[in-house]
Write a protein that holds these residues in place. Structure first.
Motif, PDB file in Angstrom:
ATOM      1  N   TYR A 514     -11.951  35.537   0.467  1.00 56.63           N
ATOM      2  CA  TYR A 514     -13.054  34.587   0.394  1.00 56.63           C
ATOM      3  C   TYR A 514     -13.389  34.070   1.782  1.00 56.63           C
ATOM      4  O   TYR A 514     -12.512  33.747   2.588  1.00 56.63           O
ATOM      5  N   ALA A 515     -14.720  34.000   2.069  1.00 54.08           N
ATOM      6  CA  ALA A 515     -15.186  33.561   3.375  1.00 54.08           C
ATOM      7  C   ALA A 515     -14.986  32.060   3.549  1.00 54.08           C
ATOM      8  O   ALA A 515     -15.169  31.269   2.615  1.00 54.08           O
ATOM      9  N   LEU A 516     -14.629  31.664   4.770  1.00 54.47           N
ATOM     10  CA  LEU A 516     -14.421  30.257   5.099  1.00 54.47           C
ATOM     11  C   LEU A 516     -15.528  29.675   5.985  1.00 54.47           C
ATOM     12  O   LEU A 516     -15.664  28.464   6.090  1.00 54.47           O
ATOM     13  N   GLY A 517     -16.291  30.534   6.621  1.00 56.04           N
ATOM     14  CA  GLY A 517     -17.236  30.053   7.617  1.00 56.04           C
ATOM     15  C   GLY A 517     -16.577  30.066   8.979  1.00 56.04           C
ATOM     16  O   GLY A 517     -15.347  29.977   9.098  1.00 56.04           O
ATOM     17  N   ALA A 518     -17.369  30.180  10.055  1.00 55.02           N
ATOM     18  CA  ALA A 518     -16.788  30.407  11.371  1.00 55.02           C
ATOM     19  C   ALA A 518     -17.409  29.504  12.430  1.00 55.02           C
ATOM     20  O   ALA A 518     -18.430  28.857  12.217  1.00 55.02           O
ATOM     21  N   ARG A 519     -16.752  29.521  13.585  1.00 52.11           N
ATOM     22  CA  ARG A 519     -17.211  28.752  14.737  1.00 52.11           C
ATOM     23  C   ARG A 519     -18.385  29.464  15.434  1.00 52.11           C
ATOM     24  O   ARG A 519     -19.259  28.822  16.005  1.00 52.11           O
ATOM     25  N   ASN A 520     -18.400  30.802  15.418  1.00 51.14           N
ATOM     26  CA  ASN A 520     -19.391  31.592  16.145  1.00 51.14           C
ATOM     27  C   ASN A 520     -20.043  32.619  15.234  1.00 51.14           C
ATOM     28  O   ASN A 520     -19.472  33.023  14.217  1.00 51.14           O
ATOM     29  N   VAL A 521     -21.221  33.090  15.659  1.00 46.92           N
ATOM     30  CA  VAL A 521     -21.882  34.184  14.957  1.00 46.92           C
ATOM     31  C   VAL A 521     -22.664  35.005  15.984  1.00 46.92           C
ATOM     32  O   VAL A 521     -23.220  34.458  16.943  1.00 46.92           O
ATOM     33  N   PHE A 548     -17.120  34.663  13.588  1.00 48.37           N
ATOM     34  CA  PHE A 548     -15.726  34.647  14.040  1.00 48.37           C
ATOM     35  C   PHE A 548     -15.399  33.315  14.706  1.00 48.37           C
ATOM     36  O   PHE A 548     -16.287  32.570  15.133  1.00 48.37           O
ATOM     37  N   ASP A 549     -14.089  33.051  14.813  1.00 48.39           N
ATOM     38  CA  ASP A 549     -13.617  31.845  15.489  1.00 48.39           C
ATOM     39  C   ASP A 549     -13.282  32.102  16.952  1.00 48.39           C
ATOM     40  O   ASP A 549     -13.662  31.335  17.827  1.00 48.39           O
ATOM     41  N   SER A 550     -12.583  33.175  17.252  1.00 48.77           N
ATOM     42  CA  SER A 550     -12.209  33.456  18.643  1.00 48.77           C
ATOM     43  C   SER A 550     -12.557  34.875  19.043  1.00 48.77           C
ATOM     44  O   SER A 550     -13.249  35.104  20.026  1.00 48.77           O
ATOM     45  N   THR A 551     -12.115  35.859  18.263  1.00 46.38           N
ATOM     46  CA  THR A 551     -12.364  37.265  18.582  1.00 46.38           C
ATOM     47  C   THR A 551     -13.214  37.890  17.481  1.00 46.38           C
ATOM     48  O   THR A 551     -12.835  37.840  16.309  1.00 46.38           O
ATOM     49  N   PRO A 552     -14.353  38.496  17.834  1.00 44.24           N
ATOM     50  CA  PRO A 552     -15.210  39.070  16.790  1.00 44.24           C
ATOM     51  C   PRO A 552     -14.590  40.303  16.150  1.00 44.24           C
ATOM     52  O   PRO A 552     -13.931  41.107  16.815  1.00 44.24           O
ATOM     53  N   ASP A 553     -14.783  40.438  14.876  1.00 45.05           N
ATOM     54  CA  ASP A 553     -14.379  41.621  14.120  1.00 45.05           C
ATOM     55  C   ASP A 553     -15.675  42.281  13.650  1.00 45.05           C
ATOM     56  O   ASP A 553     -16.213  41.949  12.593  1.00 45.05           O
ATOM     57  N   TRP A 554     -16.188  43.190  14.467  1.00 46.03           N
ATOM     58  CA  TRP A 554     -17.538  43.702  14.248  1.00 46.03           C
ATOM     59  C   TRP A 554     -17.645  44.503  12.960  1.00 46.03           C
ATOM     60  O   TRP A 554     -16.757  45.283  12.615  1.00 46.03           O
ATOM     61  N   ARG A 555     -18.759  44.301  12.275  1.00 50.10           N
ATOM     62  CA  ARG A 555     -19.074  45.043  11.062  1.00 50.10           C
ATOM     63  C   ARG A 555     -20.457  45.668  11.212  1.00 50.10           C
ATOM     64  O   ARG A 555     -21.371  45.048  11.751  1.00 50.10           O
ATOM     65  N   THR A 556     -20.604  46.905  10.747  1.00 48.62           N
ATOM     66  CA  THR A 556     -21.870  47.627  10.872  1.00 48.62           C
ATOM     67  C   THR A 556     -22.273  48.178   9.514  1.00 48.62           C
ATOM     68  O   THR A 556     -21.438  48.700   8.765  1.00 48.62           O
ATOM     69  N   GLY A 557     -23.548  48.038   9.210  1.00 49.44           N
ATOM     70  CA  GLY A 557     -24.086  48.566   7.966  1.00 49.44           C
ATOM     71  C   GLY A 557     -25.330  49.399   8.230  1.00 49.44           C
ATOM     72  O   GLY A 557     -26.076  49.134   9.183  1.00 49.44           O
TER      73      GLY A 557
END
Length: 596
Positions: A514-521, A548-557
Motif C-alpha cells: 500500500y502506498a504511503l505518499g512521498a517527499r518527492n516526485v 520517493f523519499d530519498s532515492t527514486p525507484d524508477w517505473r516505466t509504462g
C-alpha cells in the motif's frame, strides 16, 4: 513584347488542321521551369488548366493556347519576373486529346532601385510607426515581390488605424517598373492626419441589464482623453469575455462621431444563460462507478458575484465543493474566491476524510500568465490500509492533522488552441508552506512544477511531452496528511500503473503493498497521436517516473490508445502496462476534456 512565337504558331496550326467544327480536348497542362509557388500561381491563372479534360471546339482550344502565354506572363509579375521567356507546346496524344506544355525561363527578376516610403503629419513623430516604416519590405536591392509589398503597405495602414490616425490616407502611391533595367521605383507616402483620443464609453446590455454600471466601469483602465489605441479595446474585450457573463461582446469605436478629437466607444453586451447545470457518469479503477452533478450561477447579483456547487459521488471516493467568487479589478483582472470542500476516500490504499477551506485572490498578469495567491485551512483524518490488523472487531487507528498555510500558484499557457493544441506550451509552478505552532502541526515547505509541450507533425499528427517535479522540505513527513504528499501512477502520471501505485509502500496484513505518499516526485512522458480522420485517431506513449523519499525507484509504462475529438474536448481511451512488473495487470484509462 511577345517571345517564342514560333512554338505558339506551330501549336495553333496543329489545332486548326483539326478543323474548327470538330471537338477537342486537353488531357493535361504541364508547367515547367518554375518553383512550386510560381507554378501554382500560373496554373490558377491559365484558363486552359480549368478547361482541361473537357470537350471544347478546336477554335476555342486554339484561343486558349494562344492566351496561355499572356496569362503566364501576368501570373509571374507578382513574383518580380517581368521578362520571362515562355514557350507553349501542344502535342496530340491520340484522337482529339492532347497535352499542353508551358515551359518558362523566368529570366532576371525586377529589383527595387529606389524607395521612398514615409508618413507625413502627426504620425511622422510616432515611434511605433517609424519602426514599421523601417521594416518595410521589399528594400532597395530586393526582388520586387508584390505580396511582400502589399503586406507591408497593409500593415502600416492598419497600424495607423489601430493607433488612432483615422484620417490617414495616401498622399502618393506609385510603383514604376522599368523592364529594360529590371528595376522598380517605389513612391509610397501616407498623410496621417491628427491622432484621435479615447472618448466616452457606453455599455449597452441587451435585451436586459444584468450588471450595474459600476462593475463594468472598473474594467475601463484608461482615462477619457488619453491617446486612442486598439490594444486598449482588445484588452477590454478579453476581460469581458473571461468574466463569462456574456454570450456576445461587440466593441465598436465610432470615429465619424468624434467630438473634439475624442472617439466614442459603443460596447454591446448580450447576457449568457444565467445557470449552468452539469451531470455525468464516471468510472475509475480505484474510485469505482460514480456520478457528477453541478450547478453554476454565472451571476448571482448585479455586482457580478458567482457561485458554484459540485458533487462527485463515486463508490469509494466522494467530494462536495462549494465556491463563491467576487470580481476583483483593483490590481489586475481576477477574482476573490472563497471555497469549501469536503472529501471522503475509502480505497484499497487508505480511509481518509478531510475538510478544506480556501480563500484566494487570482490575477491575470497577461494573456498567458495567471497567478493565484491562497490561504488554506485543512483538517484531515486518515488511516492507511497497511495499518489494518485484519480484525473486523478492531477500529482502525486514525491519524489527525491540522494545517493552515499560504500558497502561490502561477499558471502559464501559450497555445494555438486550449481544447486541442497543435502548437503550444504550458506550465505551472506551486509554492506552499506552513509553520508549526502557527496553525500547522509541522513545519513544511513544498514546491511543485509541471510542464507540457505540444507540436503538430504533418497535417494529422502531434507529439505531446510532459513532466512533473516536486519536493517537500520537512523533517516530519509522518505528520503530513496524504493530501499534502506526493504520489505517482495513473492516467495523468505514469500510465501502466494504478493510481498512487508508484512510491513508498508497506505491506499490509493481507500481504498487499500500500502506498504511503512521498517527499518527492518526478515523472515524465512522451506521446505521439495520429488522426486517420478529422475526428478519430490513435496514440502510442511511454511514461516514466517515481515518487520517493530519498532515492527514486524508477517505473516505466508503455501503451496505446484511441482518440476521439468530441465537442467538449478529446476523449482518450488508453491501455498500458508497466515494464517493471511483468506479472502486473494491464491498466485501462478513460478521460475526456480539454488538453489545457
Amino acid at each position: 513584347m511577345r517571345l517564342a512565337p514560333i512554338a505558339v504558331t506551330a501549336a495553333l496550326a496543329c489545332l486548326l488542321v483539326c478543323g474548327t467544327a470538330h471537338a477537342a480536348r486537353v488531357d493535361k497542362v504541364a508547367v515547367l521551369g518554375l518553383d512550386e509557388a510560381m507554378t501554382d500561381n500560373v496554373r490558377s491563372a491559365v484558363t486552359l488548366v480549368a478547361a482541361s479534360g473537357k470537350e471544347i471546339s478546336a477554335r476555342r482550344l486554339a484561343y486558349l493556347v494562344r492566351a496561355a502565354e499572356d496569362e503566364t506572363r501576368e501570373a509571374l509579375e507578382p513574383f518580380g519576373y517581368y521578362s520571362p521567356i515562355i514557350t507553349v507546346d501542344y502535342e496530340r496524344n491520340n484522337g482529339s486529346a492532347g497535352t499542353v506544355t508551358i515551359t518558362v525561363v523566368p529570366g532576371d527578376p525586377v529589383r527595387v532601385r529606389r524607395e521612398h516610403v514615409a508618413i507625413d503629419g502627426a504620425g511622422a513623430r510616432d515611434r511605433y510607426l517609424s519602426e514599421d516604416l523601417a521594416k518595410f519590405k521589399p528594400e532597395v536591392g530586393d526582388v520586387f515581390d508584390h505580396q511582400l509589398y502589399e503586406a507591408s503597405k497593409i500593415r502600416i495602414s492598419r497600424r495607423l488605424s489601430q493607433r488612432g490616425y483615422f484620417d490617414a490616407d495616401f498622399a502618393s502611391r506609385r510603383v514604376e517598373v522599368t523592364r529594360a533595367d529590371n528595376a522598380a521605383d517605389i513612391d509610397l507616402v501616407w498623410n496621417s492626419g491628427r491622432r484621435y483620443d479615447m472618448g466616452p464609453i457606453d455599455f449597452q446590455q441587451t435585451p436586459h441589464a444584468i450588471l450595474r454600471q459600476s462593475v463594468l466601469d472598473k474594467l475601463v483602465y484608461w482615462d477619457t482623453g488619453s491617446y486612442y489605441h486598439q490594444g486598449k479595446l482588445d484588452r477590454l474585450r478579453d476581460s469581458l469575455t473571461a468574466l463569462d457573463y456574456f454570450s456576445s461582446v461587440m466593441i465598436n469605436p465610432l470615429p465619424d462621431q468624434a467630438v473634439d478629437g475624442q472617439v466614442p466607444i459603443d460596447v454591446v453586451l448580450t447576457p449568457a444563460k444565467r445557470s449552468i447545470y452539469t451531470a455525468g457518469l464516471s468510472y475509475g479503477t480505484d474510485s469505482g462507478a460514480g456520478v457528477r452533478l453541478g450547478l453554476e450561477r454565472r451571476y448571482v447579483n448585479d455586482r457580478g458575484h458567482k457561485a458554484l456547487a459540485q458533487l462527485d459521488y463515486a463508490q469509494r471516493r466522494k467530494t462536495l465543493t462549494a465556491q463563491y467568487r467576487i470580481p476583483a479589478f483593483a490590481w489586475v483582472d481576477g477574482w476573490y474566491t472563497v471555497s469549501a470542500q469536503a472529501a471522503d476516500e475509502q480505497t484499497d490504499y487508505m480511509d481518509s476524510r478531510r475538510i478544506e477551506l480556501v480563500a484566494s485572490r487570482s490575477g491575470k498578469i497577461n494573456r498567458h500568465l495567471n497567478v493565484v495567491a491562497s490561504l488554506h485551512a485543512l483538517r484531515e483524518r486518515w488511516s492507511y490500509a497497511a495499518d489494518d490488523d485484519g480484525d473486523p472487531l478492531t477500529e482502525p487507528a486514525f491519524r489527525y492533522a491540522t494545517f493552515t498555510y499560504p500558497s502561490l500558484r502561477a499558471e502559464y499557457i501559450d497555445a494555438d488552441d486550449r481544447v486541442f493544441p497543435r502548437n503550444g506550451r504550458a506550465g505551472t509552478l506551486m509554492l506552499r508552506g506552513g509553520v508549526e505552532g502557527a496553525g500547522s502541526d509541522a513545519d513544511f515547505g513544498q514546491i511543485r512544477a509541471t510542464a507540457s509541450w505540444y507540436r503538430g507533425i504533418g497535417e494529422r499528427g502531434r507529439i505531446i511531452a510532459r513532466g512533473e517535479l516536486g519536493h517537500t522540505f520537512t523533517e516530519e513527513l509522518v505528520a503530513m496528511p496524504p493530501s499534502l504528499r506526493f504520489f505517482a501512477g495513473g492516467d495523468r502520471s505514469i500510465r501502466g500503473y494504478a493510481w498512487r501505485e508508484v512510491g513508498p509502500r508497506v505491506e499490509g496484513s493481507d500481504g498487499k503493498l500500500y502506498a504511503l505518499g512521498a517527499r518527492n516526485v518526478a515523472t515524465g512522458g512522451i506521446e505521439y497521436e495520429h488522426y486517420f480522420t478529422p475526428s478519430w485517431g490513435a496514440a502510442a506513449f511511454v511514461d516514466t517516473g517515481s515518487a520517493f523519499d530519498s532515492t527514486p525507484d524508477w517505473r516505466t509504462g508503455v501503451g496505446a490508445g484511441v482518440r476521439w475529438r468530441s465537442p467538449v474536448g478529446p476523449l482518450r481511451l488508453d491501455i498500458a502496462h508497466g515494464l517493471d512488473s511483468p506479472d502486473s495487470s494491464f491498466q485501462i484509462y478513460l478521460s475526456v476534456g480539454a488538453d489545457l
